[in-house]
Design a protein around this motif. Structure first.
Motif, short mmCIF file in Angstrom:
data_model
loop_
_atom_site.label_atom_id
_atom_site.label_comp_id
_atom_site.label_asym_id
_atom_site.label_seq_id
_atom_site.Cartn_x
_atom_site.Cartn_y
_atom_site.Cartn_z
N LEU A 91 0.95 -1.11 0.08
CA LEU A 91 -0.14 -0.01 -0.08
C LEU A 91 1.03 1.35 -0.07
CD1 LEU A 91 -2.78 1.35 0.21
CD2 LEU A 91 -2.73 1.32 2.64
N TRP A 92 1.92 1.37 0.70
CA TRP A 92 2.79 2.09 0.87
C TRP A 92 3.41 2.60 -0.75
CZ3 TRP A 92 8.15 2.52 -0.22
CH2 TRP A 92 8.74 3.63 -0.02
N LEU A 93 3.92 1.57 -1.15
CA LEU A 93 4.59 1.61 -2.46
C LEU A 93 3.49 2.12 -3.75
CD1 LEU A 93 6.79 1.36 -4.32
CD2 LEU A 93 6.18 -1.09 -4.70
N THR A 94 2.50 1.59 -3.52
CA THR A 94 1.28 1.97 -4.35
C THR A 94 1.04 3.43 -4.52
OG1 THR A 94 0.45 -0.24 -4.36
CG2 THR A 94 -1.14 1.63 -5.13
N ASN A 95 0.84 4.04 -2.94
CA ASN A 95 0.46 5.08 -2.82
C ASN A 95 1.73 6.31 -3.42
OD1 ASN A 95 -1.86 5.12 -1.65
ND2 ASN A 95 -1.02 4.81 0.30
N LYS A 96 2.72 5.69 -3.34
CA LYS A 96 4.05 6.57 -3.73
C LYS A 96 4.15 6.80 -5.40
CE LYS A 96 6.78 7.71 -0.14
NZ LYS A 96 6.83 9.12 -0.09
N GLY A 106 1.30 5.92 -7.14
CA GLY A 106 0.08 6.34 -7.69
C GLY A 106 0.04 7.79 -8.40
N LYS A 107 0.59 8.86 -7.64
CA LYS A 107 0.70 10.06 -8.20
C LYS A 107 1.37 10.41 -9.72
CE LYS A 107 0.19 12.17 -3.64
NZ LYS A 107 0.81 13.01 -2.49
N LYS A 108 2.43 9.63 -9.49
CA LYS A 108 3.51 9.62 -10.67
C LYS A 108 2.35 9.08 -12.03
CE LYS A 108 6.79 10.25 -13.27
NZ LYS A 108 7.21 11.80 -13.68
N ARG A 109 1.65 7.78 -11.77
CA ARG A 109 1.00 7.36 -12.86
C ARG A 109 0.05 8.25 -13.34
NH1 ARG A 109 -1.59 3.07 -12.40
NH2 ARG A 109 -0.72 1.81 -14.17
N ILE A 110 -0.75 9.25 -12.45
CA ILE A 110 -1.85 10.00 -12.74
C ILE A 110 -1.28 11.02 -13.64
CG2 ILE A 110 -3.37 11.50 -11.87
CD1 ILE A 110 -3.95 9.73 -9.38
#
Length: 259
Positions: A226-231, A233-237
C-alpha cells in the motif's frame, strides 16, 4: 568425508538453489504455479478442443486476442462486449484464421457493468451450447451447471488504454502513441491464460517484473504494498494527464523480452 565438509557442501547446494530460483523469479512473467504448469502441465492444444468459452470484452485487447487463439484450437466461442459491430469484426477474423464454423461462434452483445443482464445472458449461452468456461465473469456464476471459473489477474499489457484515457477535462480523451514496448505482449498474456484454463488453475497472476513482484508484495506484505502504491500512484496519474503511458517512465528498464 568429514561431517564438516558434508555440511559445507550441503549449505553450498542450498545457496546455489536459492540463487537459481531468485534468477528465475526475476525473469518470471507469471506466478510460480502457473509457470510450473506451463513447463510440466497439460497443453491447451490437448485440453480445450471440446470446450465452450465465453469471452467478455472480446472487442479489443486481451479479450480479442483470447478469441483469436481459442479459435485456432477449435474452441466454440461466445463473444460479448458493448460494441456489436466490433464483435462481428472479431468473429469474421476468427472464422478466417481459426478452425471454426459460423455455428461455433455466438455474438452476444451486452454491458458487463449491468449486473441485471448477467442472468439473461448466461441462460442464452447455456441454451445455445449447454456449457461454458467464462472469461471476465466472477464466481457468482459458479452455481450454474457446467461452468468453470478461474480468477486471472493480468498486469500491464500492450493495449489502447492510453488512447482511451481522459485529461483533466472529462469530455476530452488523450490521443497518444506512447511507447508500450516495455509491457507484456498481449499474445503472451493470452497464452498463459490458456495454460491456466488447460490446468484448471483457480487463480493466477500474469505480469512481467517488477509488476509481478508487486503482486507478491500485496499478497504477503500488504502494508508495504500500500505504501509503494501510494508513492507511485501520483506519478502514474501525472503520466496519464501528459498523454504518457502510466508506467513507462520508471519501469521500462525492467522489460523482459518474450517471443
Amino acid at each position: 568425508m568429514s561431517w564438516d565438509l558434508l555440511l559445507w557442501l550441503l549449505a553450498l547446494c542450498v545457496l546455489l538453489a536459492l540463487v537459481v530460483q531468485l534468477l528465475r523469479f526475476l525473469r518470471a512473467d507469471g506466478d510460480l504455479t502457473l509457470l510450473w504448469a506451463e513447463w510440466q502441465g497439460r497443453r491447451p492444444e490437448w485440453e480445450l478442443t471440446d470446450m465452450v468459452v465465453w469471452v467478455t470484452g472480446a472487442s479489443s485487447g486481451i479479450g480479442e486476442e483470447l478469441a483469436y487463439q481459442l479459435s485456432k484450437l477449435g474452441v466454440s466461442l461466445v463473444l460479448s462486449a458493448r460494441r456489436e459491430h466490433e464483435l462481428e469484426r472479431v468473429k469474421r477474423r476468427c472464422l478466417e484464421n481459426g478452425n471454426l464454423k459460423g455455428k461455433d461462434i455466438l455474438v452476444l452483445p451486452f454491458d458487463l457493468a449491468d449486473i441485471s443482464s448477467h442472468e439473461v445472458a448466461t441462460k442464452a449461452v447455456l441454451q445455445e451450447f449447454g456449457k461454458g468456461f467464462f472469461n471476465g465473469l466472477r464466481t457468482e456464476l459458479a452455481t450454474y451447471p457446467g461452468i468453470v471459473v478461474s480468477n486471472i489477474f493480468p498486469g500491464p499489457v500492450q493495449s489502447n488504454i492510453v488512447k482511451n484515457a481522459l485529461t483533466n477535462d472529462a469530455t476530452q480523451a488523450i490521443h497518444s502513441d506512447a511507447d508500450q514496448s516495455y509491457k507484456m505482449a498481449t499474445s503472451r498474456c493470452v497464452r498463459l491464460m490458456l495454460i491456466c484454463m488447460a490446468n484448471d488453475l483457480k487463480e493466477v497472476w500474469i505480469a512481467d517484473q517488477p509488476f509481478l513482484s508487486v503482486a507478491y508484495l500485496w499478497q504477503y506484505m500488504p502494508t508495504w504494498a500500500l505504501w509503494l502504491t501510494n508513492k507511485l500512484g501520483k506519478k502514474r496519474i501525472e503520466n496519464f494527464k501528459k498523454g504518457l503511458d502510466a508506467d513507462s517512465s520508471y519501469f521500462k528498464i525492467w522489460k523482459t523480452k518474450h517471443d
